[in-house]
Design an enzyme around this catalytic site. Structure first.
Site, PDB file in Angstrom:
ATOM      1  N   LYS A   1       0.819  -1.223   0.000  1.00  0.00           N
ATOM      2  CA  LYS A   1       0.000   0.000   0.000  1.00  0.00           C
ATOM      3  C   LYS A   1       0.853   1.273   0.000  1.00  0.00           C
ATOM      4  CE  LYS A   1      -4.079  -2.099   2.046  1.00  0.00           C
ATOM      5  NZ  LYS A   1      -5.109  -2.054   3.096  1.00  0.00           N
ATOM      6  N   GLY A  41      -4.486   0.843  18.185  1.00  0.00           N
ATOM      7  CA  GLY A  41      -3.434   0.714  17.189  1.00  0.00           C
ATOM      8  C   GLY A  41      -3.027   2.065  16.628  1.00  0.00           C
ATOM      9  N   ALA A  47      -3.771   0.749   9.329  1.00  0.00           N
ATOM     10  CA  ALA A  47      -5.229   0.682   9.378  1.00  0.00           C
ATOM     11  C   ALA A  47      -5.797   1.910  10.091  1.00  0.00           C
ATOM     12  CB  ALA A  47      -5.659  -0.595  10.093  1.00  0.00           C
ATOM     13  N   ARG A  83       0.549   0.764  22.047  1.00  0.00           N
ATOM     14  CA  ARG A  83       1.654   0.425  22.964  1.00  0.00           C
ATOM     15  C   ARG A  83       2.797   1.405  22.760  1.00  0.00           C
ATOM     16  NH1 ARG A  83       2.519  -5.750  21.250  1.00  0.00           N
ATOM     17  NH2 ARG A  83       3.055  -4.536  19.409  1.00  0.00           N
TER      18      ARG A  83
END
Ligand code: ATR
Length: 272
Positions: free
Chosen positions: A66, A127, A131, A152
């Site tokens: 991508k 996240g 995405a 994280r």
């Protein structure tokens, strides 16, 4: 000769895109040929250019290409720029145009198919990878009361926040989510691919109405199981997003928007 399109990725053998676009073409009486191409790590760009020179009109791009597709393009939309990734290309007037429909596909699935509008809701996105990059702009445009992004690696989250400074966007460490409540929680990490659970505090899904797992076809992932155990009313995986992003690309290429419900139903694998 039929108009030609293709999806390219590596591996590509499990792709549902030819099936989805074939069903869209049938339903909208469009003549097109949609194939799947196994991408070559060394020669991805050459493969795209070859497909175009052979008469291809557009491509879908999937992992791990991508970013390279975005960089190859001559022009790109704002959402592709923010995502720094393209999941669809159009070949037009000698130019390669890049789009990213992943985020808008996810948003349409949540708001229209699952009937959970984001406006005024508390939304948690887990996240800070590709995405999430794709989802941030459409999500913020949908007007949530707040959009919290937990990751994280806080440096990655901070970079995203700095790129898209928005009053409703807040970044958080997982442990800081303790005691907070969210209406909609989207797991956009890759944790489920390896059967892992993002380090969510135990009580955080208590008031959640919809838990959305971006991964498709993995059944009750650890995240969805946790949501089920905490009594979340609605669990979803990424099948609707997959079909909705395809519908966006189809409309962009062909100027006709296909209906998605029947295709989603056909591809849905029961979660339990
Ligand atoms: P993608 O393009 O699919 O988003 P990516 O760019 O590799 O993939 O990003 C993966 C994301 O999943 C990251 O946000 C990663 O978190 P860190 O940045 O903190 O590493 C997240 N992720 C992967 N495994 C995870 C796990 N077990 N728990 C929580 N987050 C995880």
């Amino acid at each position: 000769m039929n108009d030609r399109y293709a999806v390219i990725g590596r591996p590509i053998n499990h792709t549902k895109s030819p099936l989805i676009h074939g069903l869209f073409a049938q339903a909208t009486s469009q003549s097109l040929l949609y194939s799947a191409i196994e991408g070559d790590l060394a020669g991805f760009e050459a493969q795209v250019l070859r497909f175009r020179s052979e008469g291809g009109l557009g491509m879908n791009i999937t992992a791990p290409f991508k970013l390279r597709a975005f960089e190859l393009a001559d022009q790109s939309s704002e959402r592709a720029q923010l995502a720094r990734a393209a999941n669809a290309l159009k070949f037009e007037d000698g130019q390669i145009v890049a789009e990213n429909f992943d985020g808008i596909g996810l948003l349409r699935d949540i708001e229209e198919n699952l009937a959970e509008p984001l406006a005024n809701r508390r939304v948690l996105l887990l996240g800070a990878g590709g995405a999430v990059r794709g989802a941030l702009l459409p999500f913020l445009q949908a007007g949530p009361r707040e959009l919290v992004l937990a990751n994280r690696d806080m440096a990655k989250a901070l970079t995203l926040r700095n790129e898209l400074d928005h009053p409703r966007l807040r970044i958080s460490r997982y442990e800081e989510l303790q005691g907070q409540a969210f209406d909609i929680v989207v797991n956009a990490t890759s944790a489920s691919l390896s059967g892992e659970l993002p380090p969510l505090p135990d009580d955080v899904l208590g008031e959640t109405r919809l838990a959305y797992e971006l991964v498709y076809g993995k059944g009750l992932t650890p995240f969805l199981r946790m949501a089920q155990e905490q009594g979340v009313a609605r669990l979803a995986d990424g099948v609707g997003m997959l079909v909705e992003q395809a519908a966006e690309a189809f409309a962009w290429w062909r100027g006709v928007r296909p209906a998605t419900r029947a295709v989603i139903d056909r591809l849905t694998i029961p979660l339990a």
